[in-house]
Design a protein around this motif. Structure first.
Motif, PDB file in Angstrom:
ATOM      1  N   GLN A  68       0.825  -1.211   0.000  1.00  0.00           N
ATOM      2  CA  GLN A  68       0.000   0.000   0.000  1.00  0.00           C
ATOM      3  C   GLN A  68       0.862   1.265   0.000  1.00  0.00           C
ATOM      4  OE1 GLN A  68      -2.395  -1.225   3.287  1.00  0.00           O
ATOM      5  NE2 GLN A  68      -3.972  -2.118   1.972  1.00  0.00           N
ATOM      6  N   LYS A  69       2.019   1.201   0.653  1.00  0.00           N
ATOM      7  CA  LYS A  69       2.946   2.350   0.641  1.00  0.00           C
ATOM      8  C   LYS A  69       3.515   2.570  -0.761  1.00  0.00           C
ATOM      9  CE  LYS A  69       4.964   1.978   5.235  1.00  0.00           C
ATOM     10  NZ  LYS A  69       6.146   1.377   5.863  1.00  0.00           N
ATOM     11  N   ALA A  70       3.837   1.454  -1.444  1.00  0.00           N
ATOM     12  CA  ALA A  70       4.521   1.525  -2.751  1.00  0.00           C
ATOM     13  C   ALA A  70       3.714   2.301  -3.787  1.00  0.00           C
ATOM     14  CB  ALA A  70       4.813   0.114  -3.264  1.00  0.00           C
ATOM     15  N   GLU A  71       2.402   2.368  -3.576  1.00  0.00           N
ATOM     16  CA  GLU A  71       1.530   3.033  -4.544  1.00  0.00           C
ATOM     17  C   GLU A  71       1.817   4.527  -4.662  1.00  0.00           C
ATOM     18  OE1 GLU A  71      -2.632   2.982  -3.762  1.00  0.00           O
ATOM     19  OE2 GLU A  71      -3.032   3.498  -5.854  1.00  0.00           O
ATOM     20  N   ASN A  85       4.790  15.189 -16.404  1.00  0.00           N
ATOM     21  CA  ASN A  85       4.066  15.665 -17.586  1.00  0.00           C
ATOM     22  C   ASN A  85       2.941  14.673 -17.885  1.00  0.00           C
ATOM     23  OD1 ASN A  85       5.073  13.535 -19.173  1.00  0.00           O
ATOM     24  ND2 ASN A  85       6.884  14.709 -19.798  1.00  0.00           N
ATOM     25  N   GLN A  86       2.159  15.010 -18.920  1.00  0.00           N
ATOM     26  CA  GLN A  86       0.964  14.194 -19.201  1.00  0.00           C
ATOM     27  C   GLN A  86       1.306  12.726 -19.465  1.00  0.00           C
ATOM     28  OE1 GLN A  86      -1.232  15.823 -22.449  1.00  0.00           O
ATOM     29  NE2 GLN A  86      -3.220  15.283 -21.550  1.00  0.00           N
ATOM     30  N   GLU A  87       2.364  12.514 -20.265  1.00  0.00           N
ATOM     31  CA  GLU A  87       2.775  11.167 -20.624  1.00  0.00           C
ATOM     32  C   GLU A  87       3.228  10.389 -19.377  1.00  0.00           C
ATOM     33  OE1 GLU A  87       2.487   9.530 -23.337  1.00  0.00           O
ATOM     34  OE2 GLU A  87       3.656   7.785 -22.670  1.00  0.00           O
ATOM     35  N   GLN A  88       4.026  11.068 -18.543  1.00  0.00           N
ATOM     36  CA  GLN A  88       4.515  10.421 -17.316  1.00  0.00           C
ATOM     37  C   GLN A  88       3.366  10.114 -16.367  1.00  0.00           C
ATOM     38  OE1 GLN A  88       7.246  13.544 -16.324  1.00  0.00           O
ATOM     39  NE2 GLN A  88       9.041  12.435 -17.074  1.00  0.00           N
ATOM     40  N   GLN A  89       2.377  11.002 -16.327  1.00  0.00           N
ATOM     41  CA  GLN A  89       1.214  10.772 -15.456  1.00  0.00           C
ATOM     42  C   GLN A  89       0.462   9.522 -15.901  1.00  0.00           C
ATOM     43  OE1 GLN A  89       0.371  12.494 -12.543  1.00  0.00           O
ATOM     44  NE2 GLN A  89      -1.003  10.737 -12.373  1.00  0.00           N
ATOM     45  N   LYS A  90       0.403   9.333 -17.221  1.00  0.00           N
ATOM     46  CA  LYS A  90      -0.261   8.149 -17.774  1.00  0.00           C
ATOM     47  C   LYS A  90       0.501   6.877 -17.356  1.00  0.00           C
ATOM     48  CE  LYS A  90      -1.776   6.632 -22.100  1.00  0.00           C
ATOM     49  NZ  LYS A  90      -0.737   6.287 -23.060  1.00  0.00           N
ATOM     50  N   GLU A  91       1.833   6.960 -17.463  1.00  0.00           N
ATOM     51  CA  GLU A  91       2.661   5.809 -17.069  1.00  0.00           C
ATOM     52  C   GLU A  91       2.525   5.528 -15.569  1.00  0.00           C
ATOM     53  OE1 GLU A  91       6.047   6.768 -20.452  1.00  0.00           O
ATOM     54  OE2 GLU A  91       6.633   6.759 -18.345  1.00  0.00           O
ATOM     55  N   PHE A  92       2.453   6.613 -14.796  1.00  0.00           N
ATOM     56  CA  PHE A  92       2.296   6.451 -13.344  1.00  0.00           C
ATOM     57  C   PHE A  92       0.952   5.795 -13.027  1.00  0.00           C
ATOM     58  CE2 PHE A  92       1.795   8.690  -9.000  1.00  0.00           C
ATOM     59  CZ  PHE A  92       2.438   7.661  -8.339  1.00  0.00           C
ATOM     60  N   ASP A  94      -0.543   3.652 -14.938  1.00  0.00           N
ATOM     61  CA  ASP A  94      -0.344   2.234 -15.269  1.00  0.00           C
ATOM     62  C   ASP A  94       0.391   1.519 -14.139  1.00  0.00           C
ATOM     63  OD1 ASP A  94      -1.558   2.413 -17.693  1.00  0.00           O
ATOM     64  OD2 ASP A  94       0.288   2.534 -18.876  1.00  0.00           O
ATOM     65  N   TYR A  95       1.399   2.200 -13.623  1.00  0.00           N
ATOM     66  CA  TYR A  95       2.157   1.633 -12.482  1.00  0.00           C
ATOM     67  C   TYR A  95       1.207   1.379 -11.308  1.00  0.00           C
ATOM     68  CZ  TYR A  95       4.900   1.758  -8.170  1.00  0.00           C
ATOM     69  OH  TYR A  95       5.397   1.475  -6.926  1.00  0.00           O
ATOM     70  N   LYS A  96       0.355   2.375 -11.010  1.00  0.00           N
ATOM     71  CA  LYS A  96      -0.576   2.227  -9.882  1.00  0.00           C
ATOM     72  C   LYS A  96      -1.550   1.069 -10.104  1.00  0.00           C
ATOM     73  CE  LYS A  96      -1.347   6.765  -9.437  1.00  0.00           C
ATOM     74  NZ  LYS A  96      -1.847   8.046  -8.919  1.00  0.00           N
TER      75      LYS A  96
END
Ligand code: HEM
Length: 142
Positions: A68-71, A85-92, A94-96
């Motif tokens: 839960q912390k890792a999120e 940026n927008q692209e990185q937010q999208k990747e983040f 996906d990570y979540k």
């Protein structure tokens, strides 16, 4: 000749460190949390070999707290800055999703009612980790 060999070795090791993935690779708070998760997984796998239901259950609860912390942390492979940026937010995002998938598997480990269910959940955790690392984990030796 010896000198040449030595300087060649030195320059090769310098080049590889100069091209290391990122100076913070393996040193982030997320890497720290992941390291704890690894220790817990090791202990869980040991307990699974001994068919120790209670021990698996107890460690799984600790593992869940770290997942839960890792999120909250942005993988270094996405950015080393807080502003995305927008692209990185999208990747983040996906990570979540990947972490949410792991959280589901770890939750099923904590709610399993017998050792077979626990072992099935362990298989799902392994798959989630493999997928997450393939997509988001930087190789620190590169
Ligand atoms: C129980 C499952 C998991 C375990 C045991 C685990 C373990 C680890 C370990 C040992 C590291 C290296 C830490 C270091 O360099 O010191 C790591 C790094 C990393 N893992 Fe995991 N992992 C798991 C699941 C996941 C999942 C599901 C994702 C993504 C959705 C993920 C993303 C990452 C990332 C991004 C890093 C690099 C850290 C950074 O960017 O700073 N891991 N993990």
């Amino acid at each position: 000749m010896k000198k040449l060999l030595l300087s060649t070795i030195l320059s090769i090791s310098f080049i590889s460190s100069a091209f290391a993935a990122h100076p913070q690779c393996g040193e982030t708070e997320l890497a720290n949390i992941m390291g704890n998760m690894k220790d817990n997984m090791k202990a869980i796998k040991g307990a699974a070999k001994a068919d120790d239901f209670e021990k698996i259950n107890a460690i799984a609860k600790q593992l869940l707290v770290d997942v839960q912390k890792a999120e909250q942390y942005v993988p270094l492979a996405i950015s080393d800055k807080k502003e995305l940026n927008q692209e990185q937010q999208k990747e983040f995002d996906d990570y979540k999703n990947g972490i949410a998938n792991l959280e589901k598997a770890v939750t099923s480990l904590t709610t399993a009612t017998n050792i077979e269910e626990q072992k099935a959940a362990l298989g799902k955790i392994g798959k989630a980790a493999k997928k997450g690392h393939k997509a988001f984990k930087m190789d620190c030796d590169e």
